[in-house]
Design an enzyme around this catalytic site. Structure first.
Site, PDB file in Angstrom:
ATOM      1  N   ASP A 140      30.432  42.551  34.559  1.00 25.95           N
ATOM      2  CA  ASP A 140      31.717  42.782  35.314  1.00 25.95           C
ATOM      3  C   ASP A 140      31.261  42.756  36.547  1.00 25.95           C
ATOM      4  O   ASP A 140      30.110  42.993  37.406  1.00 25.95           O
ATOM      5  CB  ASP A 140      32.334  44.140  34.847  1.00 25.95           C
ATOM      6  N   ASP A 171      32.162  45.359  38.860  1.00 23.90           N
ATOM      7  CA  ASP A 171      32.435  46.965  39.530  1.00 23.90           C
ATOM      8  C   ASP A 171      33.757  46.571  40.055  1.00 23.90           C
ATOM      9  O   ASP A 171      34.666  46.060  39.503  1.00 23.90           O
ATOM     10  CB  ASP A 171      31.540  47.042  40.203  1.00 23.90           C
TER      11      ASP A 171
END
Length: 259
Positions: free
Chosen positions: A212, A214
């Site tokens: 991902d 963040d």
């Protein structure tokens, strides 16, 4: 590199593969309480490999509740000479894309509530302050990088990983602050695991998989557990293949050293 006995920490699923022989399971009693899971030991060729599930076999232990001291002490107790850790992480850099592997060479410990040392009192006969300028073992990291190149996996040979307390994800302000500190990836488990391995003088390396962005990336979905699991599941075979190749390389190096 003779007589090595590597350990793998993480949810790699290696114990589910038909790669190891003569599995045995053992519970290690430590001065620090119970380990996250029982130790699984099997043979890869003639080399023993130990596998420990950091969050427990059913992934029920939160990052802050992992008994890192028990885990690392137990690995030392059973004679592990190297530790290969795997971890999901968030990317703090545009060029570290989803599914990329990162082999960090530095960490920042931003945890607040974890016991991060075996030193509970100063002893004039013992070293009380661990030197840790380069916390990830260069030789282990180089074997990991070599394996990633051989498997043609997208990877980054170095980087700084920051560990936060969790289990929540970052705010945008925190995410941007971590970028300004020089962090490249973020996760919730590597500290104090790496610190304790260094105190015990066990060479330790990490393969981190970016799942991902963040919270800093405005053009991408912010970190959420469902998407992280999806990206990790799509790429776990790469982590598994890499760890197996690293283990095989360590075994070959060990056999060469004995000749």
């Amino acid at each position: 590199m003779a007589n090595i006995k590597p350990a793998v920490i993480g949810g790699s699923g290696l114990e589910k593969l038909n790669l190891f022989q003569n599995w045995r399971e053992e519970k290690i009693i430590t001065p620090y309480g119970d380990t996250s899971s029982t130790m699984l030991t099997g043979l890869l060729g003639d080399m023993e490999v130990v596998i420990l599930s950091r969050h427990g076999r059913q992934h029920t232990i939160t990052p802050s509740q992992i008994n890192n001291r028990a885990n690392l002490w137990a690995l030392k107790e059973v004679g592990c000479t190297h530790i290969l850790a795997s971890a999901a992480c968030g990317s703090l850099r545009e060029h570290i894309r989803m599914g990329h592997l990162v082999f960090p060479d530095q960490f920042i410990d931003f945890t607040r509530h974890r016991v991060s040392t075996f030193v509970e009192r100063f002893d004039p006969e013992l070293p009380n302050h661990a030197s840790m300028p380069d916390p990830f073992d260069p030789a282990v990291r180089q074997v990991m990088v070599s394996a990633a190149r051989q498997l043609d996996l997208p990877h980054h040979t170095r980087g700084t990983i920051i560990t936060i307390e969790g289990p929540r994800f970052s705010t945008r302000a925190e995410s941007r602050m971590f970028q300004s500190w020089g962090a490249d990836i973020i996760n919730m488990t590597i500290a104090p695991e790496a610190i304790l391995a260094n105190e015990l003088q066990i060479p330790y390396g990490v393969v981190a998989i970016a799942t991902d962005y963040d919270a800093w990336h405005l053009d991408e979905t912010t970190a959420n557990w469902e998407d992280i699991l999806r990206v990790f599941s799509e790429n776990v075979v790469h982590v598994t293949n890499l760890l197996v190749k690293v283990l095989e390389q360590l075994g070959q190096n060990s056999n060469s050293a004995r000749k």
